[in-house]
Every structure is written in structure tokens, then in C-alpha cells.
Motif scaffolding. Structure first.
Motif, PDB file in Angstrom:
ATOM      1  N   ARG A   6     144.307  99.449 136.303  1.00 50.33           N
ATOM      2  CA  ARG A   6     142.933  99.739 136.520  1.00 50.33           C
ATOM      3  C   ARG A   6     142.249  99.034 135.289  1.00 50.33           C
ATOM      4  O   ARG A   6     140.886  98.864 135.481  1.00 50.33           O
ATOM      5  CB  ARG A   6     142.720 101.386 136.541  1.00 50.33           C
ATOM      6  N   ARG A  12     141.121  95.091 139.399  1.00 60.25           N
ATOM      7  CA  ARG A  12     139.882  95.730 140.416  1.00 60.25           C
ATOM      8  C   ARG A  12     139.104  94.752 141.080  1.00 60.25           C
ATOM      9  O   ARG A  12     137.925  95.139 141.359  1.00 60.25           O
ATOM     10  CB  ARG A  12     138.980  96.678 139.537  1.00 60.25           C
ATOM     11  N   ASP A 129     137.562 100.620 145.405  1.00 55.32           N
ATOM     12  CA  ASP A 129     137.377 100.963 144.043  1.00 55.32           C
ATOM     13  C   ASP A 129     136.707 100.041 143.105  1.00 55.32           C
ATOM     14  O   ASP A 129     136.533  98.843 143.687  1.00 55.32           O
ATOM     15  CB  ASP A 129     138.868 101.405 143.388  1.00 55.32           C
ATOM     16  N   THR A 130     136.709 100.209 141.818  1.00 57.15           N
ATOM     17  CA  THR A 130     136.374  99.320 140.715  1.00 57.15           C
ATOM     18  C   THR A 130     137.257  99.293 139.770  1.00 57.15           C
ATOM     19  O   THR A 130     138.378  99.815 139.875  1.00 57.15           O
ATOM     20  CB  THR A 130     134.976  99.733 140.114  1.00 57.15           C
ATOM     21  N   ARG A 133     137.186 103.330 138.427  1.00 59.52           N
ATOM     22  CA  ARG A 133     136.732 104.397 139.396  1.00 59.52           C
ATOM     23  C   ARG A 133     136.838 104.076 140.674  1.00 59.52           C
ATOM     24  O   ARG A 133     136.704 102.977 141.148  1.00 59.52           O
ATOM     25  CB  ARG A 133     135.475 105.271 138.954  1.00 59.52           C
ATOM     26  N   PRO A 134     137.135 105.090 141.617  1.00 57.17           N
ATOM     27  CA  PRO A 134     137.021 105.085 142.963  1.00 57.17           C
ATOM     28  C   PRO A 134     135.583 104.668 143.302  1.00 57.17           C
ATOM     29  O   PRO A 134     134.532 105.063 142.730  1.00 57.17           O
ATOM     30  CB  PRO A 134     137.466 106.367 143.433  1.00 57.17           C
ATOM     31  N   TYR A 138     136.587 105.033 149.127  1.00 54.60           N
ATOM     32  CA  TYR A 138     138.049 104.948 148.698  1.00 54.60           C
ATOM     33  C   TYR A 138     138.719 106.023 149.600  1.00 54.60           C
ATOM     34  O   TYR A 138     139.877 105.666 149.736  1.00 54.60           O
ATOM     35  CB  TYR A 138     137.878 105.648 147.308  1.00 54.60           C
TER      36      TYR A 138
END
Length: 221
Positions: A6, A12, A129-130, A133-134, A138
């Protein structure tokens, strides 16, 4: 996906392969629709008998399509999603241009296609998502037949859709006609599309797409 993935620069990004498949499918589907409209001009009228019939036991009948109006917001009550909608075109690869990652709570609607609530299949895409975060879509893979999706339009009406199908489609099995084409001619339909499957670090993208199919079952204000 792990916390390490992540936080990585590649972890991402939306898969180029996934969005390229969306592009290819959209191009092919657009050609099919154009040819269909030119060659079978009466088909939609003949199939209007399908509007009003439940697609399967337990689901409500389809409502007649509304007039054209621009979408402003999409609400998914079961997921507690309320997101603004922006009209987008195609990016340099020909895929539906998603919102920037700093607008991960925004949904992109393919503005050259059908308008939500009008006859045809309206297409909406959103990030899953990024890097941190979702994002807005998501959890759309957890929807199931019978869940509701509401689209607020600029004519003051709410187009109310009922989910009738949720699929996770491997990228190498992507069916453009099924993803983008109407499931039943004459209905007003909606597709929500995002990345799915697992994140493949080698390719820098996801291995599948989540495709939520819904159809117009009512209107509100």
C-alpha cells in the motif's frame, strides 16, 4: 494487500491492462451498438414487453426509462456510499478516464454513453483504492441482487436501480458485450465497474474487474 504494498509507488496504480481492456471492450461494444441500431431499428420497441417483468423471482419489475438528464450523485445505501458524479470521456488509451487519485471519492460517468435512468446502459467507474486508503468503489463487490443504487439527476428526479448481477471477471476473460451491453433491450440499466481480483506486482495492476449490473425499478424526488 500488505501495508508495504500500500505504501509503495506501484502498489496503488490502476492496472494499465485492466483499463486497456475496458478501452478495447468499449470500442468494440460501441461498434456493435452502432451496427445494431442501424440494422435493427425496431428491436427495442419489440422488446419493450420485457420492461415490467421481473428478471428473476424476488426482484422488482423494471420501470420504464426516463428522459435524458445528467447524473449528479450516486448513492449506495447498503455501503453507505454517497459520491458526486463527473462526466468523463476516454483517456489516451481509450479507456474511460477515471477521476484523479486525489478525487478517489468521485465516480466517473461515461458522458458519451447512456444517461442514468434513460434507455440503454449507463457506465460508471471508480477507484477501488489509492496508495493509502480504500476508495469509492472499494466494497461494490459485496453487493448482491436486490440491493439498491440511487442516482440523483439534474432534472430533480432520483433514478432508483436494483442490482441484478455482480461479477468478478478475470482480465483474460473480459467479455465486452456482457460488460457494456444491455442485459435486456428496452430497459434503463446501470453498470458500476472497478478493479478486482488480486494485485499483481509484476504487472503493476489488478487481475480482474468487478462489474455490478443494475436496472431501473423506480423514481423518486
Amino acid at each position: 494487500m500488505s501495508d508495504a504494498e500500500r505504501s509503495s509507488g506501484t502498489g496503488r496504480l490502476l492496472t494499465g491492462l485492466t483499463w486497456a481492456l475496458l478501452l478495447l471492450g468499449l470500442w468494440l461494444w460501441g461498434r456493435e451498438v452502432t451496427e445494431l441500431r442501424q440494422g435493427t431499428s425496431g428491436s427495442a420497441t419489440r422488446d419493450m414487453a420485457a420492461v415490467g417483468r421481473p428478471p428473476e423471482p424476488g426482484l422488482p419489475p423494471a420501470a420504464r426509462p426516463l428522459r435524458d438528464a445528467l447524473p449528479q450523485r450516486v448513492d449506495i445505501p447498503d455501503l453507505n456510499v454517497q459520491a458526486p458524479v463527473v462526466g468523463r470521456g476516454l483517456d489516451g488509451r481509450g479507456a474511460i478516464d477515471p477521476p484523479p487519485f486525489d478525487q478517489a471519492g468521485v465516480v466517473a460517468w461515461y458522458a458519451a454513453g447512456a444517461k442514468p435512468g434513460a434507455a440503454g446502459t449507463a457506465l460508471m467507474v471508480g477507484h477501488v483504492d489509492t496508495r493509502t486508503r480504500p476508495a469509492v468503489f472499494y466494497r461494490i463487490g459485496t453487493l448482491h441482487p436486490g440491493n439498491r443504487i440511487r442516482v440523483a439527476r439534474d432534472d430533480g428526479r432520483i433514478a432508483e436501480f436494483t442490482v441484478d448481477d455482480v461479477e468478478v471477471v478475470d482480465s483474460d476473460r473480459f467479455d465486452a458485450h456482457r460488460a457494456y451491453g444491455p442485459r435486456r433491450p428496452g430497459r434503463a440499466e446501470l453498470r458500476l465497474i472497478t478493479c478486482g481480483g488480486t494485485f499483481d506486482r509484476a504487472s503493476g495492476g489488478y487481475t480482474a474487474n468487478v462489474i455490478v449490473s443494475a436496472y431501473l425499478t423506480g423514481t423518486g424526488v
